[in-house]
Design a protein around this motif. Structure first.
Motif, short mmCIF file in Angstrom:
data_model
loop_
_atom_site.label_atom_id
_atom_site.label_comp_id
_atom_site.label_asym_id
_atom_site.label_seq_id
_atom_site.Cartn_x
_atom_site.Cartn_y
_atom_site.Cartn_z
N UNK A 234 -0.96 3.87 -10.49
CA UNK A 234 -1.59 2.71 -9.76
C UNK A 234 -0.66 2.76 -8.45
N UNK A 235 0.57 2.79 -8.33
CA UNK A 235 1.34 2.44 -7.11
C UNK A 235 1.19 3.71 -6.22
N UNK A 236 1.27 5.11 -6.72
CA UNK A 236 1.19 6.27 -6.09
C UNK A 236 -0.33 6.34 -5.36
N UNK A 237 -1.20 6.23 -6.40
CA UNK A 237 -2.74 6.13 -5.90
C UNK A 237 -2.97 5.19 -4.68
N UNK A 238 -2.49 3.94 -4.84
CA UNK A 238 -2.78 2.87 -3.83
C UNK A 238 -2.07 3.24 -2.37
N UNK A 239 -0.85 3.70 -2.72
CA UNK A 239 -0.14 4.13 -1.51
C UNK A 239 -0.66 5.46 -0.59
N UNK A 240 -1.17 6.32 -1.53
CA UNK A 240 -1.83 7.49 -0.68
C UNK A 240 -2.98 6.95 -0.09
N UNK A 241 -3.98 6.25 -0.68
CA UNK A 241 -4.94 5.54 -0.08
C UNK A 241 -4.73 4.74 1.22
N UNK A 242 -3.60 3.93 1.17
CA UNK A 242 -3.47 3.23 2.52
C UNK A 242 -2.94 4.02 3.44
N UNK A 243 -2.38 5.07 3.33
CA UNK A 243 -1.75 5.81 4.50
C UNK A 243 -3.21 6.58 4.91
N UNK A 244 -3.88 7.01 4.27
CA UNK A 244 -5.10 7.72 4.73
C UNK A 244 -6.03 6.57 5.43
N UNK A 245 -6.42 5.36 4.64
CA UNK A 245 -6.98 4.54 5.50
C UNK A 245 -6.58 3.83 7.02
N UNK A 246 -5.07 3.99 6.88
CA UNK A 246 -4.78 3.35 8.37
C UNK A 246 -4.56 4.33 9.29
N UNK A 247 -3.99 5.72 9.11
CA UNK A 247 -3.96 6.65 9.93
C UNK A 247 -5.31 7.20 10.19
N UNK A 248 -6.15 7.24 9.25
CA UNK A 248 -7.55 7.75 9.57
C UNK A 248 -8.63 6.94 10.52
N UNK A 249 -8.14 5.58 10.32
CA UNK A 249 -8.85 4.50 10.84
C UNK A 249 -8.22 4.59 12.56
N UNK A 250 -7.04 4.71 12.66
CA UNK A 250 -6.32 4.86 13.77
C UNK A 250 -7.06 5.94 14.57
N UNK A 251 -6.96 7.05 14.34
CA UNK A 251 -7.31 8.41 14.70
C UNK A 251 -8.92 8.08 15.23
N UNK A 252 -9.80 7.49 14.44
CA UNK A 252 -11.25 7.34 14.66
C UNK A 252 -11.11 6.43 16.00
N UNK A 253 -10.53 5.44 15.93
CA UNK A 253 -10.29 4.33 16.93
C UNK A 253 -10.19 5.21 18.34
N UNK A 254 -9.07 6.15 18.39
CA UNK A 254 -8.78 6.71 19.45
C UNK A 254 -9.26 7.99 19.93
N UNK A 255 -10.37 8.49 19.06
CA UNK A 255 -11.05 9.72 19.43
C UNK A 255 -12.57 9.39 19.92
#
Length: 496
Positions: A234-255
């Motif tokens: 539960x914790x590992x899965x949520x953490x992985x998704x959080x990292x992907x969500x935030x960094x991926x969204x940041x990359x899309x905003x910047x490209x």
């Protein structure tokens, strides 16, 4: 009493999910097709929406930690249903099971409609209505068929789709950051509203992204070493998704330029095309979205059956949901019934009920948050009543803080769903009351009083072995000190 299959053979739930498969179930249930459209939905607010995303992520992590703590004490299939029933009684448990079941099959209808949009990048590009319906039905019944073959096949498929969907997402969350152009971000607060108002509005969108973080706790009875693996998954899965969500969204905003991002229907595709040029990279992202969607449907189809199965074994859901098929113990009726309901909503959404379908999507989010709220309340209740007898003051303070944050986040999530959705959500939730009355009518119970068992109830299945009985409540007068007598009595049911 041993559980039986539909053909009368005794069986136990197949504990075929290890930590990798349980983590993949959490990740696959959280990350569906929505992540691939999320940057466009947040674009009207500007980069300040990333602040909202971080706030929502903290709330989601508080929920993940809460579910992890609950699953250590009650490592049973049913998740939120079991936690609510143990803390607040059978009626609360039933309402949670009812609410979550609606979330699961209605949410599958939403996922498959978004999934069809990516499939039609390659086929049915003219968007013929009935061809779209056929594709949607295929998308619903392939995961159902996989789940019907057994938990091992379902878990293997979940791991494969999770790995495949992560390749482009990880690329965008890492390599994509190297191609960020600050000019693409636009104004920090593009909406013109107050910062607090924007964070609240953007958070109401971002919070939808974390539905499914409780997946491992719902199927805890099928996880090996659930006391250890369910909290970690539960914790590992949520953490992985959080990292992907935030960094991926940041990359899309910047490209992707801010002016184009708000009108994009496939922002990750546009970002990939901007990085590499041409359209081939965007096609790869579309394939990843297809894989992501089918993986999410696979996980949620399992959840559609597991929650009512746990409740049915306790006499709190129709008994058809408690029947298992085959040696692997597949809850076939729950899988088929939930997929049929999802299919009906999907057909309606394509033919005549577009507006109603949108409301049902929001409704599915609300009905998921209700079990979150009850779970956080159950954890807080246990900590305040019994936590001092089992935990150190420092650990107790930490866990109370986390549970309180999870509870507050759940209330904020309900508020963000909007007044109309809350109205319809309450109505749908209360539709379960007549069902509960019908289920309890032959059990010879009323309130706290129980009359002797009669022939009318002699055939009623006993409580599922993997589902613990509700905890006996202790009056405050009985809670004396941490001496051996009180401590031993309480540790029979609750341990850390």
């Amino acid at each position: 009493m041993p559980r039986t299959t539909g053909d009368g053979k005794a069986t136990a739930p197949t504990t075929a999910l290890g930590l990798p498969a349980a983590s993949a179930l959490v990740i696959g249930s959280i990350i569906g097709t929505g992540v691939f459209a999320l940057p466009s939905a947040l674009a009207p607010y500007g980069p300040i929406s990333l602040v909202a995303f971080i706030a929502v992520t903290l709330g989601a992590l508080a929920l993940a930690l809460t579910f992890g703590a609950l699953s250590k004490r009650v490592p049973a299939s049913g998740g939120p249903y079991v936690y609510a029933r143990e803390a607040f009684g059978e009626f609360a448990g039933f309402l949670n099971a009812w609410s979550y079941w609606i979330t699961a099959w209605a949410g599958n209808a939403a996922i498959v409609v978004a999934w069809v949009g990516y499939v039609e990048v390659f086929v049915n590009t003219g968007h013929d209505k009935w061809a779209s319906v056929l594709l949607a039905l295929v998308g619903l019944w392939i995961p159902a068929a996989i789940n019907l073959t057994g938990i091992r096949n379902m878990g293997a498929f979940q791991v494969i789709t999770t790995v495949l969907k992560f390749v482009p997402l990880i690329f965008m969350a890492t390599v994509g950051l190297l191609f960020i152009d600050a000019r693409n971000f636009g104004p920090f607060n593009a909406s013109g509203q107050s910062a607090l108002g924007v964070i609240s509005a953007a958070g109401a969108i971002a919070l939808f992204s974390y539905l499914g973080l409780e997946a491992a706790s719902v199927v805890a009875g099928r996880v090996r070493e659930p006391e250890r693996n369910v909290p970690r998954a539960t914790v590992y899965g949520t953490l992985v998704c959080a990292v992907i969500y935030i960094l991926g969204t940041l990359a899309v905003f910047g490209t992707v330029a801010h002016g184009k991002l708000g009108g994009s229907t496939a922002p990750f595709t546009d970002a990939a095309n901007n990085i590499f040029g041409g359209s081939w990279a965007g096609d790869i992202v579309a394939v990843a979205a297809i894989i992501s969607g089918i993986g999410a449907l696979n996980g949620w189809t399992m959840l559609c059956a597991e929650m009512p199965y746990a409740a049915a074994r306790d006499g709190l859901f129709p008994q058809a949901f408690a029947r298992l098929r085959g040696e692997s113990g597949v809850p076939a009726f729950g899988i088929v019934a939930s997929t049929v309901l999802a299919s009906l909503i999907t057909v309606f959404s394509y033919t005549r009920f577009d507006d109603v379908f949108t409301k049902i999507v929001l409704l599915s989010v609300l009905t998921a948050v209700i079990p979150y709220l009850f779970s956080a309340a159950a954890q807080l209740y246990w900590l305040l009543v019994r936590g001092r007898e089992s935990l150190s003051p420092r650990r107790l303070a930490r866990d109370v803080t986390v549970a309180a944050l999870a509870l507050a986040f759940s209330y904020w999530s309900i508020q963000g769903s909007g007044y109309q959705t809350v109205y319809y959500g309450l109505f749908v939730l209360l539709l379960g009351v007549p069902v509960y009355v019908w289920l309890k009518r032959g059990q010879d119970t009323f309130g706290e009083a129980t009359v002797p068992r009669t022939a009318a109830t002699a055939d009623r299945p006993e409580r599922a072995p993997e589902t613990p009985p509700p905890a006996q409540r202790l009056s405050r007068g009985l809670r004396t000190s941490r001496t051996s007598g009180a401590r031993k009595r309480n540790d029979v049911r609750h341990h850390d």
